[in-house]
Design a protein around this motif. Structure first.
Motif, mmCIF file in Angstrom:
data_model
loop_
_atom_site.group_PDB
_atom_site.id
_atom_site.type_symbol
_atom_site.label_atom_id
_atom_site.label_comp_id
_atom_site.label_asym_id
_atom_site.label_seq_id
_atom_site.Cartn_x
_atom_site.Cartn_y
_atom_site.Cartn_z
ATOM 1 N N GLY A 49 -46.694 43.640 65.550
ATOM 2 C CA GLY A 49 -45.894 42.879 64.607
ATOM 3 C C GLY A 49 -45.829 43.506 63.231
ATOM 4 O O GLY A 49 -46.827 44.000 62.701
ATOM 5 N N VAL A 50 -44.619 43.524 62.663
ATOM 6 C CA VAL A 50 -44.423 44.045 61.309
ATOM 7 C C VAL A 50 -44.186 42.853 60.383
ATOM 8 O O VAL A 50 -43.172 42.174 60.477
ATOM 9 C CB VAL A 50 -43.234 45.019 61.251
ATOM 10 C CG1 VAL A 50 -43.052 45.535 59.824
ATOM 11 C CG2 VAL A 50 -43.453 46.186 62.201
ATOM 12 N N ASN A 51 -45.154 42.611 59.505
ATOM 13 C CA ASN A 51 -45.011 41.541 58.511
ATOM 14 C C ASN A 51 -45.645 42.014 57.213
ATOM 15 O O ASN A 51 -45.907 43.216 57.052
ATOM 16 C CB ASN A 51 -45.640 40.237 59.016
ATOM 17 C CG ASN A 51 -47.106 40.424 59.410
ATOM 18 O OD1 ASN A 51 -47.765 41.366 58.972
ATOM 19 N ND2 ASN A 51 -47.620 39.525 60.233
ATOM 20 N N ASP A 52 -45.911 41.106 56.303
ATOM 21 C CA ASP A 52 -46.421 41.532 54.998
ATOM 22 C C ASP A 52 -47.858 42.029 55.055
ATOM 23 O O ASP A 52 -48.369 42.566 54.066
ATOM 24 C CB ASP A 52 -46.281 40.415 53.964
ATOM 25 C CG ASP A 52 -46.944 39.108 54.393
ATOM 26 O OD1 ASP A 52 -47.560 39.086 55.487
ATOM 27 O OD2 ASP A 52 -46.843 38.121 53.649
ATOM 28 N N THR A 53 -48.535 41.880 56.209
ATOM 29 C CA THR A 53 -49.901 42.412 56.346
ATOM 30 C C THR A 53 -49.927 43.712 57.143
ATOM 31 O O THR A 53 -51.008 44.263 57.360
ATOM 32 C CB THR A 53 -50.805 41.389 57.052
ATOM 33 O OG1 THR A 53 -50.408 41.252 58.434
ATOM 34 C CG2 THR A 53 -50.742 40.024 56.378
ATOM 35 N N PHE A 54 -48.767 44.178 57.571
ATOM 36 C CA PHE A 54 -48.737 45.325 58.485
ATOM 37 C C PHE A 54 -49.389 46.566 57.875
ATOM 38 O O PHE A 54 -50.254 47.199 58.499
ATOM 39 C CB PHE A 54 -47.297 45.634 58.892
ATOM 40 C CG PHE A 54 -47.168 46.840 59.781
ATOM 41 C CD1 PHE A 54 -47.539 46.776 61.115
ATOM 42 C CD2 PHE A 54 -46.681 48.044 59.294
ATOM 43 C CE1 PHE A 54 -47.432 47.882 61.944
ATOM 44 C CE2 PHE A 54 -46.569 49.157 60.107
ATOM 45 C CZ PHE A 54 -46.942 49.072 61.444
ATOM 46 N N ALA A 55 -48.990 46.935 56.669
ATOM 47 C CA ALA A 55 -49.523 48.157 56.049
ATOM 48 C C ALA A 55 -51.038 48.085 55.906
ATOM 49 O O ALA A 55 -51.751 49.068 56.145
ATOM 50 C CB ALA A 55 -48.862 48.384 54.696
ATOM 51 N N GLU A 56 -51.541 46.909 55.536
ATOM 52 C CA GLU A 56 -52.986 46.738 55.378
ATOM 53 C C GLU A 56 -53.699 46.882 56.720
ATOM 54 O O GLU A 56 -54.765 47.503 56.806
ATOM 55 C CB GLU A 56 -53.271 45.377 54.763
ATOM 56 C CG GLU A 56 -54.746 45.096 54.529
ATOM 57 C CD GLU A 56 -54.973 43.714 53.933
ATOM 58 O OE1 GLU A 56 -56.148 43.328 53.800
ATOM 59 O OE2 GLU A 56 -53.985 43.020 53.621
ATOM 60 N N ARG A 57 -53.124 46.283 57.768
ATOM 61 C CA ARG A 57 -53.742 46.389 59.095
ATOM 62 C C ARG A 57 -53.740 47.832 59.590
ATOM 63 O O ARG A 57 -54.740 48.323 60.134
ATOM 64 C CB ARG A 57 -53.023 45.476 60.082
ATOM 65 C CG ARG A 57 -53.312 43.998 59.850
ATOM 66 C CD ARG A 57 -52.611 43.117 60.868
ATOM 67 N NE ARG A 57 -51.175 43.056 60.660
ATOM 68 C CZ ARG A 57 -50.268 43.019 61.617
ATOM 69 N NH1 ARG A 57 -50.648 43.056 62.896
ATOM 70 N NH2 ARG A 57 -48.976 42.947 61.346
ATOM 71 N N VAL A 58 -52.629 48.547 59.404
ATOM 72 C CA VAL A 58 -52.565 49.959 59.798
ATOM 73 C C VAL A 58 -53.623 50.761 59.065
ATOM 74 O O VAL A 58 -54.363 51.566 59.664
ATOM 75 C CB VAL A 58 -51.160 50.528 59.527
ATOM 76 C CG1 VAL A 58 -51.169 52.060 59.625
ATOM 77 C CG2 VAL A 58 -50.150 49.955 60.509
#
Length: 711
Positions: A49-58
């Protein structure tokens, strides 16, 4: 009781294992941020899933050493912002049944199974752009699914008009309308994936790099049984496609089927056939395929005992296809290692829930570490006759709804497949749509085919079969020609202008005499036999299964070969021994495997001198007799990396989820004199003189622990 020395069974090499940069042999999908309790050490973390937490999770998964991919659904997902526009829900783009019921995803009230319109495709392109820009190694767009019983939405009606150039017809109005509706559904998600993947590839190229595009999807067999239409093998026509994840797990493989009149779950056999069908789509192309297995399943009300038993079924089934060495080792590790499930089976009583038993957690870690080592070049088989294939077509999915749905137990497939598989014959599903690919049919001695629940999309498949038969292949066609779908508008009946059936077209293409309906007839160097029977009827009793075996036996004898049957399938992949003893088979005799082995289904990694398997039992073993390194880690309930052997010393790193128990079995040339860890971890160890192996037990740690063993 049968005793087998696996060192003398037939040798056959698997396909060469190509190097992967960055590594992607094992992966898992997760919507969670990095956490020590789910740090299983696989090559790739697929961030969902791509949402506003995606970059942080990656960033979190990368920081802990993982290659990273991104996954989201192509037919559904967290797309509520798309469906809701100015407070109005776009129901015209949701798959809709005749009674107006909208097919929503799960329990959602704002996300449905989509009709992929131009605007929806544009939306998905925008959704995946942040993942491309984040530099992920691969984009996984999962489950392009269109329900067979739908086709009444306004979006679908418009797509029908555009695709066929004629007014929409209710899918249940005739078999022709149902077939055309399913064909359109098939093409809609093909087009959607083509456009999105082309966009992904172009965007990555503009950034000076390459990116993989992969479709995680259920098997054709499962989608047909569950009455879902999906592009399946059609996706191979996409230049942008790099591979598939075969989404086969307990939830798909436990779907009941019928054999000798008995309907029941046959998880191992179904999984074996599902994995084989997914491999058959990619085998002629050389593209990647990952096999998925899930230690639990989507149903949260099974017991841990049920999950474990069926997980082992699917793992063994997947390993019996040695060409594949990539695995999605689990989806959703948090629901496995942090979930709570009933203590007892559903049919006993309501149960309290508990977290994963420690032994099962360790067993899973042993298995997924072993999966990292399955790219073995030496493969040996102990099975019944090999080289028998069963042709399957994507059109299995086109005949699954009103007004005339094919057999609910998918007898057109299982009625031909199970008689062979249950007799220890490793029958291989062969994708009809790939038969025109060079070399696709070369491995097969006998092919079985029916058109009672599927139809050929193109005449070129018959030409490929004709050439294969004339070169020495034996074709067994089973079917009466009574299926009403023979009379849909198609190439074999001049778009409905004649009453010819798909079987008639095959007879013309093969140019065989009417005697082929009575007995096998020689054609070129091969043979053809048409059996007028319905495969769905053959699954009703023992006589039907025996007729299938007898027909295959007769064709093999014309080649000067006997049909070899037995009650087990067993292969060696390097030092790994994979075995399954079948129930409902030709014998009730146990299978005896002589060791010593490490039992990889036992988290304690014990040494067993002999493994005895009874019907409906399976094993995954590490053979200690086979030559190997004088010093090295053979098995572990943790991820093993960075092995280094020096003078009198072995060093390696182990890594596993926090809160789980690790174990390892290590081969040494002589007893250890010292075992040390960095950082310091309390370790128990025990030396086995007979096998020259050291057993270690320790608490797993999320992060590398360096073990140094002096000897």
């Amino acid at each position: 009781m049968k005793s087998i020395c696996l060192g003398v069974v037939l040798l056959r090499s698997a396909l060469p294992v190509e190097p992967a940069m960055p590594p992607d042999n094992t992966c898992f999908q997760t919507a969670s941020p990095y956490g020590p309790a789910i740090d299983i050490g696989s090559d790739m973390a697929i961030v969902y899933g791509v949402n506003d937490t995606f970059a942080e999770r990656v960033a979190g998964w990368r920081e802990h050493g993982y290659n990273v991919g991104m996954m989201t659904g192509i037919a559904w997902g967290g797309y509520g912002d798309y469906y809701m526009s100015n407070g109005v829900f776009k129901k015209e783009e949701v798959q809709t049944a005749k009674d107006g019921r909208l097919f929503m995803h799960g329990n959602s009230t704002t996300v449905g199974y989509n009709v992929p319109s131009d605007s929806y495709i544009a939306y998905i392109k925008r959704m995946v752009e942040p993942a491309v820009d984040a530099g992920v190694a691969a984009i996984f767009l999962e489950e392009p699914e269109y329900w067979a019983k739908t086709g009444w939405s306004e979006g679908f009606k418009q797509a029908w008009q555009q695709f066929y150039g004629e007014p929409w017809a209710p899918p249940d109005a005739s078999v022709d309308a149902q077939y055309r509706a399913s064909r359109l559904k098939y093409e809609l998600y093909y087009r959607a994936l083509k456009e999105v993947f082309a966009h992904v590839k172009a965007r990555a190229k503009d950034q000076g790099r390459e990116i993989d595009c992969v479709v995680p999807t259920h098997s054709l067999i499962n989608y047909a049984q569950w009455r879902i239409v999906s592009p399946e093998s059609h996706l191979v026509d996409l230049d942008e496609l790099d591979g598939y994840i075969a989404q086969v797990w307990t939830g798909t493989a436990r779907s009941a089927n019928k054999f000798r009149g008995v309907v029941k779950e046959r998880t191992f056999e179904t999984a074996y056939l599902e994995y084989g069908q997914m491999l058959s789509m990619v085998r002629p192309t050389g593209r990647k395929v990952w096999f998925l297995a899930d230690p639990v399943e989507d149903n949260p009300n099974r017991s841990w005992n049920d999950y474990k038993r069926n997980y082992e079924c699917t793992v063994v089934a997947s390993l019996l296809w040695p060409e594949v060495h990539r695995y999605e080792v689990m989806p959703w590790p948090r629901r496995i290692f942090k979930g709570a499930y009933p203590k007892v089976d559903l049919d006993e009583k309501a149960a309290d829930r508990e977290g994963i038993p420690a032994d099962y957690a360790s067993e899973i870690l042993v298995i997924i570490n072993a999966l990292n080592e399955m790219g073995q070049k030496e493969v040996r088989h102990d099975t019944g006759t090999r080289g028998i294939g069963l042709l399957v077509s994507d059109t299995m999915m086109f005949q699954r709804a009103e007004p005339s749905a094919s057999d609910p137990h998918l007898g057109g497939f299982y009625g031909l497949a199970l008689p062979l598989l249950k007799a220890g014959v490793p029958v291989e599903p062969v994708q009809l749509e790939t038969t025109t690919q060079r070399g696709c049919l070369r491995p097969y001695k006998v092919l079985l085919l029916t058109y009672e629940h599927q139809k050929p999309l193109k005449p070129g498949y018959h030409e490929a079969l004709r050439k294969w038969v004339r070169k020495g292949g034996c074709l067994l066609f089973v079917g009466e020609g009574a299926d009403p779908y023979h009379h849909v508008r198609a190439w074999w009946n001049d778009e409905g202008r004649t009453s010819a059936t798909a079987r008639d077209a095959l007879v013309r293409s093969l140019d065989v005499s009417p005697r082929a309906f009575e007995k096998p007839v020689k054609t070129g160097r091969g043979y053809v036999h048409f059996v007028s029977a319905n495969p769905s009827q053959l699954q009703e009793n023992a006589d039907g299964a025996d007729k299938v075996l007898d027909s295959v036996r007769a064709l093999l004898r014309l080649r000067g070969q006997e049909l070899e049957t037995q009650n087990h399938l067993c292969i060696r992949r390097g030092p790994f021994v994979v075995a399954a003893v079948l129930d409902e088979s030709v014998s009730e005799e146990p299978l005896r495997l002589d060791g010593p082995f490490i039992d990889l289904f036992d988290p304690a990694l014990p040494i067993v001198t002999q493994c005895v398997l009874h019907p409906n039992e399976r094993a995954l073993l590490y053979d200690l007799i086979q030559p190997g390194p004088a010093a090295g880690v053979l098995a572990a309930a943790a991820r093993v990396k960075a092995e280094r052997v020096g003078e009198g010393q072995l060093a390696f790193t182990l890594r596993g989820p926090e809160g789980t128990t690790g174990a390892a079995r290590v081969r040494l040339p002589r007893p250890p004199t010292r075992v040390a860890t960095s950082p310091d971890v309390h370790t128990q160890h025990e030396w086995d003189e007979a096998t020259s192996t050291l057993w270690l037990s320790f608490p797993n740690r999320a992060g590398d622990v360096v073990f140094t063993v002096n000897f």
